[in-house]
Design an enzyme around this catalytic site. Structure first.
Site, PDB file in Angstrom:
ATOM      1  N   ARG A  28       1.703  -1.152   3.452  1.00  0.00           N
ATOM      2  CA  ARG A  28       0.955  -2.295   2.914  1.00  0.00           C
ATOM      3  C   ARG A  28       1.879  -3.494   2.910  1.00  0.00           C
ATOM      4  NH1 ARG A  28      -3.073  -2.837  -2.062  1.00  0.00           N
ATOM      5  NH2 ARG A  28      -4.343  -1.858  -0.473  1.00  0.00           N
TER       6      ARG A  28
ATOM      7  N   HIS B 145      -8.029  -3.548   6.256  1.00  0.00           N
ATOM      8  CA  HIS B 145      -7.729  -2.451   5.333  1.00  0.00           C
ATOM      9  C   HIS B 145      -8.577  -1.273   5.836  1.00  0.00           C
ATOM     10  CE1 HIS B 145      -6.713  -0.111   1.978  1.00  0.00           C
ATOM     11  NE2 HIS B 145      -7.072  -0.885   0.978  1.00  0.00           N
TER      12      HIS B 145
ATOM     13  N   LYS C  91      17.189  -7.667  -1.003  1.00  0.00           N
ATOM     14  CA  LYS C  91      18.530  -8.065  -0.568  1.00  0.00           C
ATOM     15  C   LYS C  91      18.497  -8.701   0.819  1.00  0.00           C
ATOM     16  CE  LYS C  91      20.207  -3.982  -2.984  1.00  0.00           C
ATOM     17  NZ  LYS C  91      20.537  -2.583  -2.694  1.00  0.00           N
TER      18      LYS C  91
ATOM     19  N   ARG D 146      -4.328   2.007  -6.837  1.00  0.00           N
ATOM     20  CA  ARG D 146      -5.350   2.910  -6.336  1.00  0.00           C
ATOM     21  C   ARG D 146      -5.052   3.419  -4.923  1.00  0.00           C
ATOM     22  NH1 ARG D 146     -10.597   1.514  -8.474  1.00  0.00           N
ATOM     23  NH2 ARG D 146      -9.090   0.171  -9.506  1.00  0.00           N
ATOM     24  N   THR D 147      -4.791   2.502  -4.008  1.00  0.00           N
ATOM     25  CA  THR D 147      -4.598   2.908  -2.619  1.00  0.00           C
ATOM     26  C   THR D 147      -3.352   3.776  -2.470  1.00  0.00           C
ATOM     27  OG1 THR D 147      -5.657   0.871  -1.887  1.00  0.00           O
ATOM     28  CG2 THR D 147      -4.358   2.050  -0.257  1.00  0.00           C
TER      29      THR D 147
END
Lengths: 188, 331
Positions: free
Chosen positions: B127, B155, B105, B77-78
């Site tokens: 995020r 958030h 890696k 969603r975000t």
């Protein structure tokens, strides 16, 4: 932008160009011009540019309704996101809503702005308008034309043409009773 | 070019601005924002709402700019909301997810970000599972950084869109009583909500089992309750948080059934609430657990409004941080 002239005074000085009576005469003239040119065979939308243009559009609609045109659509256009000068002038105008709650396709639009100068605002306004639909025609009405165009833009209806020296880099402002207490056009 | 004092005068005289100038090139959290800054984002977002409802859903504000979604945690969603917001501003968008990247890696966050930045990026949307990761990034890169969720910390765009939705529906924030229900301890959504709502004068009650609503949360200026039925009649808004099973290290409550019975919002419990109660949820919903379908899809629900408003809020945030970056960088 041209270098500011030495004689333009300190930042605080203002020169009144039109007092309340002068604004009224310009508004009367603008109303007559528009009333005489409004088409009767297609929807007509009066769309004001934020800010000041939106208040002028509301006044025009009221006046034109008194003159028998009660059928005019009313819209408000915010062109902040379409401006070409935001980064250049480092200004940060408030983004506000555009309100066009009618079908723009095939309507005749009269864009209303307070002061016509470089024409860049109108260039941006036409870009913004086209994202809302495809009007049959777009006309431009301004209360004051101060000259100094940088774009190929010409108004259809003008309340008052000012004769200013091309080297005068001061800006022309409109105050309105609704937002500023009294009607006035001035240089600063 | 006009000097600074002149532009300030122009801004005031032209009436095209509230007189407030947004100066933040990054949006890392809501904790540091002044009330005037919060209101400026909300007012700006209101201006963006009409972009999403007209036929051509695009404005040229970020034309030729590049936004990178740097997502080291799962999100649908975000990330979609940020992508669409950036696209509606005419920016180019690159998606960079942790799973498919060189992070596997062993490349560090900062190395990854600097490499991406070297390709010419204007805004990074990050995020990350670690609280403070966006703050670290903001110090190490030259472009703007927007926090899309850092660990259990903040958030901010979710907090802003919740605030926007509350203000849009209730016409105010000050004086409202807002309950935030669920796993407060692990919730960055709760923290951003608490910071923003407190600044704008709302009363906040945190509700949930003792294991998920620790007493220390009082320090954020919120009240605490472990009894939803007792709190519900006084609420103007309830924000139902998702139970984040992936973040719970050990059993925080005896059973899902018991949690649902005590802290779930279902049609029967809603009878205790005011008729104009607004129900929010940041999604995705565990249907039948914290929210009944009858409530999630019912007349009290503002959940889809939140999703719609999320676009306008994220457009506003991307636009504002970029404007501030232009001013800071002097170009």
């Amino acid at each position: 932008m041209p270098k500011k002239a030495d004689n333009s005074g300190s930042a605080g000085s203002e020169e009144t160009l039109l007092d309340a009576a002068g604004v009224k005469r310009a508004m009367d003239h603008l109303c007559r011009e528009i009333a005489g040119a409004l088409p009767g065979d297609c929807p007509v939308a009066i769309i004001g540019l934020r800010s000041r243009g939106d208040e002028l559009a509301a006044r025009l609609i009221e006046r034109l309704a008194e003159g028998g045109r009660g059928d005019l659509l009313h819209g408000t256009l915010d062109i902040t996101l379409y401006r070409d000068d935001v980064s250049k002038r480092m200004i940060q105008p408030q983004v506000r809503a555009t309100v066009i709650d009618f079908d723009l396709d095939d309507a005749c639009v009269v864009l209303v702005d307070d002061v016509l100068h470089t024409g860049r605002t109108i260039r941006a306004a036409m870009d913004a308008l086209m994202d809302y639909g495809r009007p049959a025609a777009v006309r431009l009405a301004v209360l004051v034309d101060r000259g100094g165009r940088e774009m190929p833009i010409c108004p259809d209806f003008v309340g008052k043409t000012l004769k200013l020296s091309p080297s005068d880099s001061r800006r022309v402002y409109l105050d309105l009773a609704e937002t500023d207490g009294a009607d006035r056009v001035y240089l600063k | 070019m006009a000097d600074k004092t002149t532009t300030t005068a122009v801004r005031r005289r032209s009436g095209r601005s509230s007189g407030f100038v947004w100066g933040r090139k990054h949006l890392l959290g809501l904790e540091d924002l002044e009330p005037a800054e919060l209101l400026h984002v909300l007012d700006t977002a209101a201006g963006f709402k009409s972009v999403s409802t007209r036929s051509i859903k695009k404005v040229p504000a970020l034309r030729g700019k590049v936004v990178v979604n740097l997502f080291f945690e799962d999100s649908t969603r975000t990330r979609t909301s940020f992508t669409l917001s950036a696209q509606r501003l005419s920016a180019d968008v690159i998606d960079f997810t942790g799973k498919s990247s060189s992070v596997n890696k062993g490349e560090t966050l900062v190395d990854t970000a600097r490499n991406i930045e070297a390709m010419g990026v204007d805004i990074m949307v990050l995020r990350h599972a670690a609280a403070g990761a966006p703050h670290l990034l903001a110090r190490k890169v030259g472009c703007s950084v927007v926090n899309a969720g850092d660990g259990a910390h903040e958030h901010p765009t979710q907090g802003l869109l919740d605030l926007f939705t509350i203000r849009e529906i209730k016409k105010k924030v000050e004086g409202l009583t807002v309950a935030i229900v669920g796993d407060i301890a692990h919730s960055r959504v709760a923290r951003s909500n608490i910071f923003a709502l407190r600044k704008l004068g709302a009363r906040i009650i945190l509700v949930g089992p003792r294991t998920l609503v620790p007493d220390q949360m009082r320090q954020l200026g919120a009240e605490i309750s472990h009894d939803l039925d007792a709190v519900l009649p006084a609420c103007d808004v309830v924000n139902m948080l998702r139970i984040q099973f992936e973040r719970l290290q050990s059993a925080a409550f005896p059973s899902v059934e018991e949690y649902s019975r005590l802290f779930g919002l279902h049609a029967e419990r809603l009878r205790l609430a005011r008729p104009d109660l607004l129900v929010l949820h940041p999604g995705p919903i565990n249907r039948g657990l914290e929210l009944d379908s009858a409530v999630a899809d019912g007349p009290h629900s503002g959940i889809l409004r939140q999703v719609t408003n999320g676009l306008a809020v994220r457009m506003a945030v991307l636009y504002l941080v970029h404007q501030a970056a232009l001013a800071v960088n002097g170009k």
